[in-house]
Write a protein that holds these residues in place. Structure first.
Motif, PDB file in Angstrom:
ATOM      1  N   ARG A  34       0.834  -1.292   0.131  1.00  0.00           N
ATOM      2  CA  ARG A  34      -0.196   0.194  -0.124  1.00  0.00           C
ATOM      3  C   ARG A  34       0.870   1.196   0.159  1.00  0.00           C
ATOM      4  NH1 ARG A  34      -0.582   2.592   5.519  1.00  0.00           N
ATOM      5  NH2 ARG A  34       0.431   1.041   7.140  1.00  0.00           N
ATOM      6  N   TRP A  38      -2.589   9.014  -2.635  1.00  0.00           N
ATOM      7  CA  TRP A  38      -2.404   8.889  -4.298  1.00  0.00           C
ATOM      8  C   TRP A  38      -1.079   9.771  -4.592  1.00  0.00           C
ATOM      9  CZ3 TRP A  38      -2.189  13.263  -7.270  1.00  0.00           C
ATOM     10  CH2 TRP A  38      -3.091  14.609  -6.678  1.00  0.00           C
ATOM     11  N   TYR A  41       2.160   7.954  -5.290  1.00  0.00           N
ATOM     12  CA  TYR A  41       2.317   7.184  -6.296  1.00  0.00           C
ATOM     13  C   TYR A  41       3.569   7.604  -7.056  1.00  0.00           C
ATOM     14  CZ  TYR A  41       0.753   4.468 -10.384  1.00  0.00           C
ATOM     15  OH  TYR A  41       0.748   3.553 -11.538  1.00  0.00           O
ATOM     16  N   SER A 161      -9.824   0.959  -1.272  1.00  0.00           N
ATOM     17  CA  SER A 161      -8.558   1.244  -1.984  1.00  0.00           C
ATOM     18  C   SER A 161      -8.913   0.816  -3.415  1.00  0.00           C
ATOM     19  CB  SER A 161      -7.432   0.495  -1.614  1.00  0.00           C
ATOM     20  OG  SER A 161      -7.540  -0.880  -1.715  1.00  0.00           O
ATOM     21  N   ILE A 247      -4.145   2.062  -3.374  1.00  0.00           N
ATOM     22  CA  ILE A 247      -3.901   3.242  -3.216  1.00  0.00           C
ATOM     23  C   ILE A 247      -5.360   3.791  -2.188  1.00  0.00           C
ATOM     24  CG2 ILE A 247      -3.924   5.505  -4.355  1.00  0.00           C
ATOM     25  CD1 ILE A 247      -3.109   3.912  -6.716  1.00  0.00           C
TER      26      ILE A 247
END
Length: 430
Positions: A34, A38, A41, A161, A247
């Protein structure tokens, strides 16, 4: 993290770049991790797209954290599609396209025909992937949560998620035999169609994975990894070939993420260069506009409430502050507090002391707020103001900190007394 199972599934997983297979009913055989938001990322992207990994990986975004890597034809028949089912589907598609194909060369290749059908809504054994990690991110977040994705007990949305799968394309391509000729469904392979009649594949940096008939991608990949000497019991090793990133799907996450991607020119209109894409893009824009207008309205209401509350506090504070300021005895307390230090008393004049006390009153009256003595940030500012004032008035340096603290303690004590008197007065009026 505690040993108790977290309700939000992704919270049971380690933070990337660590991986685990926490629950095979959710993540199957795929190592999962995880990220905290976001925005994180970008770190994942930098790792998988650096010079050492360039062009090795492809990405796939999915909207629900429980969705498996399952082609549409597999979902239709509720299992890994068999060769018999696939041949029937492909034969029917060939028949239904008669008179509708501009380029008939696509009929010479089953994989090309599958790819054509995939982008026109046909249920196929192919899985879409993109060489762009941000295109995958778009497909993970582009759709709103379905109203049916709710917790049976609480009735709240439970899609905690969104996910992005990462696949080692290079390893699969290296599996192709020396001639490089494969029949459809014969072996795990990457399909990069030569025909793209709507430009979607180019715009999406798209390609497909094709598992052997009767198998799913992850089990087929695991078999090939084992045959290649990879320890498939080592989650960290397997994650080099396939993994899944969860996410958080928090409130407002989707719109914020899509807005950033739009600035990168990743949106419906760029990924779907047709009227469907243009329509989707316009829908996104008007949705954002409505959300923005609603937020502005809510902010205005909140601001009006805060202004009203601030006015009420200010009126009450003004009476308290004025009471404090007008009380000669309070100034006397402050003055006496400083003069108890004989060295300070010998070093500064009454005028210099009054200057410092006036600075204290000015800050309390104009900037501090009613309960200033309860807030460490306000106390820190006041300490700095008093220190500067004392240095300006040439207070002895060694006694500035203690003198500032003495003044603050006296002022706080008097403010508390005044607030209590004000509260008692309010109670009496009622």
């Amino acid at each position: 993290m505690s040993s108790a199972v977290e309700k939000k599934y992704y919270l049971n997983l380690p933070l990337w770049p660590e991986f685990d297979i926490f629950d095979k009913t959710v993540d199957g055989l795929i190592p999962s991790a995880r990220i905290e938001s976001w925005e994180d990322y970008d770190r994942v992207v930098r790792f998988y797209c650096d010079n050492d990994h360039e062009d090795n990986y492809v990405f796939r975004g999915q909207k629900h954290y429980k969705w498996q890597l399952e082609p549409t034809l597999d979902r239709l028949v509720h299992c890994a599609v068999t060769e018999n089912v696939a041949e029937k589907q492909l034969r029917n598609f060939k028949l239904s396209t008669r008179g509708r194909l501009q380029d008939k060369s696509v009929l010479n290749s089953d994989t090309e025909l599958w790819a054509l059908g995939q982008h026109h809504g046909l249920a196929t054994p192919l899985l879409d992937w993109s060489q762009s990690p941000y295109v995958a991110m778009f497909f993970a977040f582009e759709g709103a949560d379905d109203p049916t994705w709710v917790d049976d007990d609480t009735g709240e949305l439970n899609n905690y998620s969104r996910t992005v799968f990462i696949l080692n394309k290079s390893f699969i391509q290296d599996l192709i035999d020396d001639e490089g000729i494969l029949q459809a469904g014969e072996q795990l392979q990457i399909v990069e169609p030569s025909i793209d009649d709507h430009g979607r594949l180019v715009n999406q940096a798209g390609l497909f994975s094709f598992a052997p008939y009767g198998e799913i991608l992850e089990s087929s990949l695991e078999r090939h990894l084992a045959e290649s000497g990879v320890d498939t019991d080592d989650v960290k090793e397997v994650a080099k070939y396939i993994c899944r990133i969860h996410i958080p799907n928090e409130k407002d996450t989707r719109q914020a993420c899509l807005k950033k991607l739009r600035k990168m020119n990743i949106h419906h209109a760029s990924l779907f260069p047709d009227l469907i894409g243009a329509s989707g893009y316009c829908n996104d824009l008007i949705r954002d506009s409505i959300v923005s207008s609603e937020k502005d309205r809510q902010n205005e209401e909140v601001s009006a409430t805060l202004i009203d509350e601030k006015k009420q506090r200010s009126e009450k504070f003004e009476s308290i502050s004025q009471y404090l300021l007008d009380k000669a005895k309070v100034k006397g307390f402050l003055n006496d507090g400083l003069l108890t230090n004989e060295f300070v008393a010998r070093s500064v004049t009454p005028q210099q002391i009054n200057y410092v006390i006036d600075e204290l009153f000015s800050f309390i009256n104009e900037k501090a707020g009613v309960d200033w003595y309860k807030k460490e940030s306000v106390l820190a500012r006041l300490r700095n103001i008093l220190r500067r004032a004392m240095r300006k008035q040439q207070f002895p340096e060694d006694h500035i900190d203690s003198s500032a603290q003495t003044l603050i303690q006296i002022a706080a004590r008097e403010s508390i007394i005044i607030e209590k008197e004000d509260w008692l007065q309010d109670e009496g009026d009622e």
